[in-house]
Write an enzyme that holds these catalytic residues in place. Structure first.
Site, PDB file in Angstrom:
ATOM      1  N   ARG A  55      -5.364   7.039  -7.286  1.00 20.74           N
ATOM      2  CA  ARG A  55      -5.055   8.249  -6.805  1.00 20.74           C
ATOM      3  C   ARG A  55      -5.102   9.268  -8.259  1.00 20.74           C
ATOM      4  O   ARG A  55      -5.792  10.118  -8.426  1.00 20.74           O
ATOM      5  CB  ARG A  55      -3.562   8.397  -6.307  1.00 20.74           C
ATOM      6  CG  ARG A  55      -3.907   7.965  -4.793  1.00 20.74           C
ATOM      7  CD  ARG A  55      -2.420   7.937  -4.158  1.00 20.74           C
ATOM      8  NE  ARG A  55      -1.894   9.221  -3.931  1.00 20.74           N
ATOM      9  CZ  ARG A  55      -0.486   9.108  -3.409  1.00 20.74           C
ATOM     10  NH1 ARG A  55      -0.071   8.097  -3.110  1.00 20.74           N
ATOM     11  NH2 ARG A  55      -0.192  10.508  -3.196  1.00 20.74           N
ATOM     12  N   THR A  67      -1.538   5.698   2.339  1.00 24.05           N
ATOM     13  CA  THR A  67      -2.731   4.822   2.178  1.00 24.05           C
ATOM     14  C   THR A  67      -2.951   3.743   3.545  1.00 24.05           C
ATOM     15  O   THR A  67      -1.937   3.267   3.703  1.00 24.05           O
ATOM     16  CB  THR A  67      -2.826   4.082   0.954  1.00 24.05           C
ATOM     17  OG1 THR A  67      -2.779   5.057  -0.151  1.00 24.05           O
ATOM     18  CG2 THR A  67      -4.151   3.273   1.104  1.00 24.05           C
ATOM     19  N   LEU A 125       0.698  -1.194   0.022  1.00 22.72           N
ATOM     20  CA  LEU A 125      -0.078  -0.023   0.099  1.00 22.72           C
ATOM     21  C   LEU A 125       0.877   1.159  -0.093  1.00 22.72           C
ATOM     22  O   LEU A 125       2.042   1.152   0.621  1.00 22.72           O
ATOM     23  CB  LEU A 125      -0.769   0.031   1.187  1.00 22.72           C
ATOM     24  CG  LEU A 125      -2.006  -1.232   1.467  1.00 22.72           C
ATOM     25  CD1 LEU A 125      -2.652  -0.937   2.677  1.00 22.72           C
ATOM     26  CD2 LEU A 125      -2.954  -1.022   0.213  1.00 22.72           C
ATOM     27  N   ASP A 126       0.429   2.335  -0.563  1.00 22.42           N
ATOM     28  CA  ASP A 126       1.095   3.612  -0.656  1.00 22.42           C
ATOM     29  C   ASP A 126       1.379   4.001   0.746  1.00 22.42           C
ATOM     30  O   ASP A 126       0.640   3.849   1.619  1.00 22.42           O
ATOM     31  CB  ASP A 126       0.264   4.749  -1.252  1.00 22.42           C
ATOM     32  CG  ASP A 126       0.174   4.518  -2.675  1.00 22.42           C
ATOM     33  OD1 ASP A 126       1.078   3.705  -3.358  1.00 22.42           O
ATOM     34  OD2 ASP A 126      -0.410   5.098  -3.425  1.00 22.42           O
ATOM     35  N   ARG A 127       2.454   4.717   0.959  1.00 22.90           N
ATOM     36  CA  ARG A 127       2.932   5.083   2.344  1.00 22.90           C
ATOM     37  C   ARG A 127       1.613   5.797   2.944  1.00 22.90           C
ATOM     38  O   ARG A 127       1.256   5.307   4.374  1.00 22.90           O
ATOM     39  CB  ARG A 127       4.074   6.030   2.632  1.00 22.90           C
ATOM     40  CG  ARG A 127       4.527   6.611   3.634  1.00 22.90           C
ATOM     41  CD  ARG A 127       5.831   7.291   3.577  1.00 22.90           C
ATOM     42  NE  ARG A 127       6.610   7.378   4.972  1.00 22.90           N
ATOM     43  CZ  ARG A 127       7.906   7.888   5.015  1.00 22.90           C
ATOM     44  NH1 ARG A 127       8.684   8.139   3.948  1.00 22.90           N
ATOM     45  NH2 ARG A 127       8.458   7.966   6.119  1.00 22.90           N
TER      46      ARG A 127
END
Length: 546
Positions: A492, A395, A391-393
């Site tokens: 995003r 998120t 997961l993105d940092r």
């Protein structure tokens, strides 16, 4: 554990004397204080943090991209105060009222620095003038004119050549005609050569002037580099750091091997810790963030928190933290379990509720070592844990880890075959016209603009997202996303791009959201897949935290 004391990052370094690992946290509380400073930087009429004594002088002109930082500390009487600092110079000044001053020693070379900075400014102006000499524009203009003439002549001659070929094939026995056609071809070649010769003669004087200017610019850049190195060497000898044990060392004494990076000691963290040590303050927590235009490499964007920089801060962090008494209780396992909630675990896999701001896996450098994976490995004292996906940092949500390689292969294949059902929830930063639908926009990551992703129909990989509005939070649409593919930043970009929803996810500064929020409002709330051992369907869900 108090939510304000939740640790999202550790500033750390080993004491150069004892070898002990020393740590100072970035907590939710320090991040909240830093966000108040962001508001000060973005508005002219800002209020100080209500519960702390805070220095509120606001510098003029804060568009220049740079690191800013705050340090939450206590005085000898127990009063909590907040210090703030900026990296390097701000508007050409090293000292601004209300901000932590630069590290001591600069005043000892003030005259030499002033002279050098004046010389550097003169060199900069000369470089600008040489790069903008009118001959450059004239050379480009005339070059383009000649290129157009040559192109037109080539096209004209190409048509003539085709006509000659037809005549040659139809009259191959007519020797006189063949000679005439040969002569035409020779005349056309001569015409092109003459035009090129004219071009070279006309452009030569400008070309000579440009080459002379370029040579002068190269010399000036070498001179600038030498002046900067000399000044930096003088600064490193005179810059004196103090730690919490009361010991002092110059930068030159601390960095004895290898080249010392330009600007070492001028970053926020060293300024804040050095000031606190010299004024007998006890540091509680620290937070640094980027504000202004994105960094030249594109990796730092406005409003995001970052750790100690690898080249300038990390090598001296151990010395700066030496002698600091730990004020944050940390019993290890309990703290890690609180910060990394376990959603599900068995002998095959572990699923956690990753908080926003935490990396999925550790990066290459010391400032990006704290991650969901590193916390789990510390918590379970087991290196045999493998991330199944990421997961993105910024998120939050469900994140899977395999406890053995067979599980990793089984789950990875499910992700690859698109057999994992994923549901995300987000708040958008504004209203949209569509209430549901499918977005199909191919995504490509430009290697020169990392980590930014963009829609690219030629180079992009297929990226498909289902979406529907499921409610509203005040005026913000609450959106449910179901990604059918798993591209980097897919949701995003599909939200922000005008060909998608045309509206950024709330808090997504990387893709243009300018609203002041405490996080990216994107959460991986549900995950359904086949258990690798029982082969039964397993559905996991984590409540949305916003």
């Amino acid at each position: 554990m108090n939510q304000n004391s939740q640790v999202n990052y550790w500033y750390e370094g080993r004491c150069p004397f004892s070898g002990e690992l020393l740590r100072l946290p970035r907590t939710r509380e320090s991040e909240a204080i830093a966000m108040k400073l962001m508001q000060e930087l973005s508005t002219s009429n800002s209020a100080a943090a209500p519960h702390y004594q805070i220095l509120t002088a606001k510098p003029e002109g804060t568009k220049e991209g740079k690191m800013y930082g705050i340090l939450l500390a206590t005085t000898a009487t127990g009063e909590r105060i907040v210090l703030k600092a900026f990296s390097g110079l701000l508007n050409g000044k090293s000292e601004i009222a209300g901000w932590v001053p630069p590290i001591a020693g600069r005043e000892n070379i003030a005259l030499a620095e002033s002279i050098t900075l004046s010389k550097l400014a003169t060199i900069k102006q000369k470089l600008i003038e040489l790069s903008e000499i009118p001959e450059r524009l004239e050379y480009v203009k005339r070059s383009q004119e000649y290129e157009l003439q040559l192109q037109a002549l080539r096209e004209e001659h190409q048509l003539a050549k085709q006509e000659r070929q037809i005549k040659r094939s139809q009259n191959n026995s007519d020797s006189k005609l063949q000679q005439e056609l040969d002569r035409e071809s020779q005349l056309e070649k001569m015409a092109r050569r003459n035009l090129k010769r004219d071009r070279d003669q006309v452009l030569l004087p400008w070309q000579n002037l440009i080459e002379a200017a370029n040579t002068k610019m190269t010399e000036l850049k070498k001179e600038r580099c030498q002046l900067s190195r000399t000044l930096q060497a003088q600064m490193h000898e005179t810059h004196v750091l103090t730690n919490f044990a009361g010991e002092t060392r110059s930068l030159k004494q601390l960095i004895t091997e290898g080249a010392m990076p330009t600007g070492m000691g001028d970053c926020c963290a060293p300024k804040l810790l050095n000031y606190a040590a010299n004024n007998r303050l006890v540091p509680v927590a620290m937070a640094e963030f980027w504000w202004g235009e994105p960094s030249p490499d594109g990796y730092k964007i406005q409003g995001e928190f970052y750790g100690a920089c690898v080249q300038r801060c990390q090598p001296i962090m151990g010395f700066l933290l030496s002698g600091r008494k730990c004020l944050i209780s940390n019993d290890g396992v309990a703290a890690l379990r609180h910060q990394t909630p376990i959603v599900y675990e068995d002998e095959c896999l572990i699923a956690i509720a990753k908080p926003s701001g935490l990396l999925s896996i550790s990066g290459r450098y010391l400032d990006v070592q704290d991650s969901a994976l590193s916390r789990l490995r510390e918590l379970y004292s087991d290196e045999n844990l493998y991330p199944v996906h990421r997961l993105d940092r910024q998120t939050s949500g469900i994140l899977l880890f395999a406890r053995n390689l067979d599980t990793l292969r089984h789950l990875s294949q499910q992700f690859q075959d698109r057999k994992v059902y994923k549901v995300y929830e987000a708040l958008l930063s504004g209203k949209i016209k569509q209430t549901s639908g499918v977005i199909d926009l191919p995504l490509w990551g430009n290697p020169e603009n990392r980590p930014h992703q963009q829609v690219d129909w030629e180079r992009g990989k297929q990226s498909v997202t289902k979406f529907q509005i499921i409610g509203f939070e005040n005026t913000y649409p609450r959106m449910e996303f179901i990604p059918l593919t798993g591209r980097t930043h897919q949701l995003r970009v599909h939200a922000a791009d005008a060909r998608g929803l045309g509206m950024t996810i709330l808090g997504d500064r990387l893709y243009g959201c300018q609203m002041a929020t405490d996080r990216l409002h994107l959460h991986a709330k549900a995950l359904t897949f086949t258990h690798p051992r029982s082969l039964q369907t397993l559905s996991l869900e984590v409540p949305v935290p916003f």
